[in-house]
Design a protein around this motif. Structure first.
Motif, PDB file in Angstrom:
ATOM      1  N   PHE A  53       0.840  -1.202   0.000  1.00 49.56           N
ATOM      2  CA  PHE A  53       0.000   0.000   0.000  1.00 49.56           C
ATOM      3  C   PHE A  53       0.875   1.252   0.000  1.00 49.56           C
ATOM      4  CE2 PHE A  53      -1.940   3.296   2.769  1.00 49.56           C
ATOM      5  CZ  PHE A  53      -2.939   3.733   1.901  1.00 49.56           C
ATOM      6  N   LEU A  54       1.886   1.287   0.872  1.00 48.08           N
ATOM      7  CA  LEU A  54       2.786   2.443   0.938  1.00 48.08           C
ATOM      8  C   LEU A  54       3.542   2.617  -0.377  1.00 48.08           C
ATOM      9  CD1 LEU A  54       4.137   2.029   4.562  1.00 48.08           C
ATOM     10  CD2 LEU A  54       2.543   3.776   3.744  1.00 48.08           C
ATOM     11  N   LYS A  55       3.994   1.516  -0.951  1.00 47.26           N
ATOM     12  CA  LYS A  55       4.712   1.584  -2.233  1.00 47.26           C
ATOM     13  C   LYS A  55       3.805   2.169  -3.314  1.00 47.26           C
ATOM     14  CE  LYS A  55       8.599   0.716  -4.288  1.00 47.26           C
ATOM     15  NZ  LYS A  55       9.818   1.394  -3.919  1.00 47.26           N
ATOM     16  N   SER A  56       2.501   1.814  -3.267  1.00 49.15           N
ATOM     17  CA  SER A  56       1.559   2.334  -4.266  1.00 49.15           C
ATOM     18  C   SER A  56       1.369   3.842  -4.137  1.00 49.15           C
ATOM     19  CB  SER A  56       0.207   1.624  -4.161  1.00 49.15           C
ATOM     20  OG  SER A  56      -0.541   2.092  -3.053  1.00 49.15           O
ATOM     21  N   LEU A  57       1.682   4.386  -2.949  1.00 47.48           N
ATOM     22  CA  LEU A  57       1.609   5.835  -2.725  1.00 47.48           C
ATOM     23  C   LEU A  57       2.900   6.548  -3.130  1.00 47.48           C
ATOM     24  CD1 LEU A  57      -0.129   5.935   0.788  1.00 47.48           C
ATOM     25  CD2 LEU A  57      -1.199   6.205  -1.466  1.00 47.48           C
ATOM     26  N   GLY A  58       3.886   5.790  -3.577  1.00 45.09           N
ATOM     27  CA  GLY A  58       5.154   6.373  -3.989  1.00 45.09           C
ATOM     28  C   GLY A  58       6.176   6.489  -2.873  1.00 45.09           C
ATOM     29  N   VAL A  59       5.921   5.814  -1.750  1.00 39.82           N
ATOM     30  CA  VAL A  59       6.840   5.865  -0.610  1.00 39.82           C
ATOM     31  C   VAL A  59       8.099   5.072  -0.924  1.00 39.82           C
ATOM     32  CG1 VAL A  59       7.131   5.138   1.804  1.00 39.82           C
ATOM     33  CG2 VAL A  59       5.014   6.268   1.075  1.00 39.82           C
ATOM     34  N   ASP A  60       9.251   5.634  -0.540  1.00 38.62           N
ATOM     35  CA  ASP A  60      10.546   4.995  -0.732  1.00 38.62           C
ATOM     36  C   ASP A  60      11.113   4.439   0.568  1.00 38.62           C
ATOM     37  OD1 ASP A  60      10.955   5.927  -3.562  1.00 38.62           O
ATOM     38  OD2 ASP A  60      10.846   7.883  -2.559  1.00 38.62           O
ATOM     39  N   VAL A  61      10.845   5.147   1.680  1.00 39.20           N
ATOM     40  CA  VAL A  61      11.436   4.819   2.979  1.00 39.20           C
ATOM     41  C   VAL A  61      10.335   4.785   4.031  1.00 39.20           C
ATOM     42  CG1 VAL A  61      13.087   5.570   4.759  1.00 39.20           C
ATOM     43  CG2 VAL A  61      13.610   5.929   2.334  1.00 39.20           C
ATOM     44  N   LEU A  62      10.442   3.819   4.952  1.00 40.07           N
ATOM     45  CA  LEU A  62       9.494   3.676   6.045  1.00 40.07           C
ATOM     46  C   LEU A  62      10.228   3.829   7.375  1.00 40.07           C
ATOM     47  CD1 LEU A  62       6.726   2.898   7.225  1.00 40.07           C
ATOM     48  CD2 LEU A  62       7.413   0.500   6.935  1.00 40.07           C
ATOM     49  N   ILE A  63       9.803   4.803   8.162  1.00 36.62           N
ATOM     50  CA  ILE A  63      10.319   5.003   9.515  1.00 36.62           C
ATOM     51  C   ILE A  63       9.269   4.426  10.463  1.00 36.62           C
ATOM     52  CG2 ILE A  63      10.951   6.705  11.268  1.00 36.62           C
ATOM     53  CD1 ILE A  63      11.821   8.554   8.931  1.00 36.62           C
ATOM     54  N   LEU A  64       9.697   3.549  11.366  1.00 38.27           N
ATOM     55  CA  LEU A  64       8.745   2.860  12.229  1.00 38.27           C
ATOM     56  C   LEU A  64       9.377   2.479  13.548  1.00 38.27           C
ATOM     57  CD1 LEU A  64       8.427  -0.822  11.029  1.00 38.27           C
ATOM     58  CD2 LEU A  64      10.038   0.750  10.009  1.00 38.27           C
ATOM     59  N   GLY A  65       8.517   2.016  14.448  1.00 42.25           N
ATOM     60  CA  GLY A  65       8.985   1.529  15.740  1.00 42.25           C
ATOM     61  C   GLY A  65       9.347   0.064  15.628  1.00 42.25           C
ATOM     62  N   ASN A  66       8.516  -0.790  16.226  1.00 39.12           N
ATOM     63  CA  ASN A  66       8.757  -2.230  16.224  1.00 39.12           C
ATOM     64  C   ASN A  66       7.993  -2.915  15.116  1.00 39.12           C
ATOM     65  OD1 ASN A  66      10.378  -2.250  18.637  1.00 39.12           O
ATOM     66  ND2 ASN A  66       8.507  -1.789  19.739  1.00 39.12           N
TER      67      ASN A  66
END
Length: 119
Positions: A53-66
């Protein structure tokens, strides 16, 4: 470049359980600076469906917790770069990332799998 941060709307912090993320704050970064940001919901997705889903929005990098091993695999399969183990302000994390100063903790994992992952 687009960067998504797991987002807790009530506090503005990085949400700590990737698979249960309800919102993401997505930042547009150019030349080491945030030029735009917006909060979006999870598109009705959870767990393994979130990275595509994030990739479909054009996201390249994901910052997250656990995150658990399934999420690690799904993030990699979607072609996203992950920056795990991040706590505190989502805006601050994005600013640090934009400047090349965000330090991920690749040991950050969910340790409660099996309790509620029956979907």
């Amino acid at each position: 470049m687009k960067v998504a941060v797991t987002y807790e709307k009530e506090t503005g912090n990085v949400f700590q359980h990737f698979g249960k993320t309800q919102f993401f704050k997505i930042y547009q970064i150019e030349d080491g600076k945030i030029i735009a940001s917006e909060v979006t919901d999870n598109g009705g997705n959870g767990h393994h469906a979130l990275p595509p889903f994030l990739k479909s929005l054009g996201v390249d990098v994901l910052i997250l917790g656990n995150r658990g091993q399934g999420a690690i695999d799904a993030i990699a399969a979607a072609g996203l770069k992950e920056m795990p183990g991040i706590t505190g302000s989502a805006d601050k994390a994005a600013e640090l990332f934009a400047r090349g100063e965000l330090k991920p903790d690749f040991e950050a994992k969910c340790t409660h799998h099996g309790e509620h992952h029956d979907k």
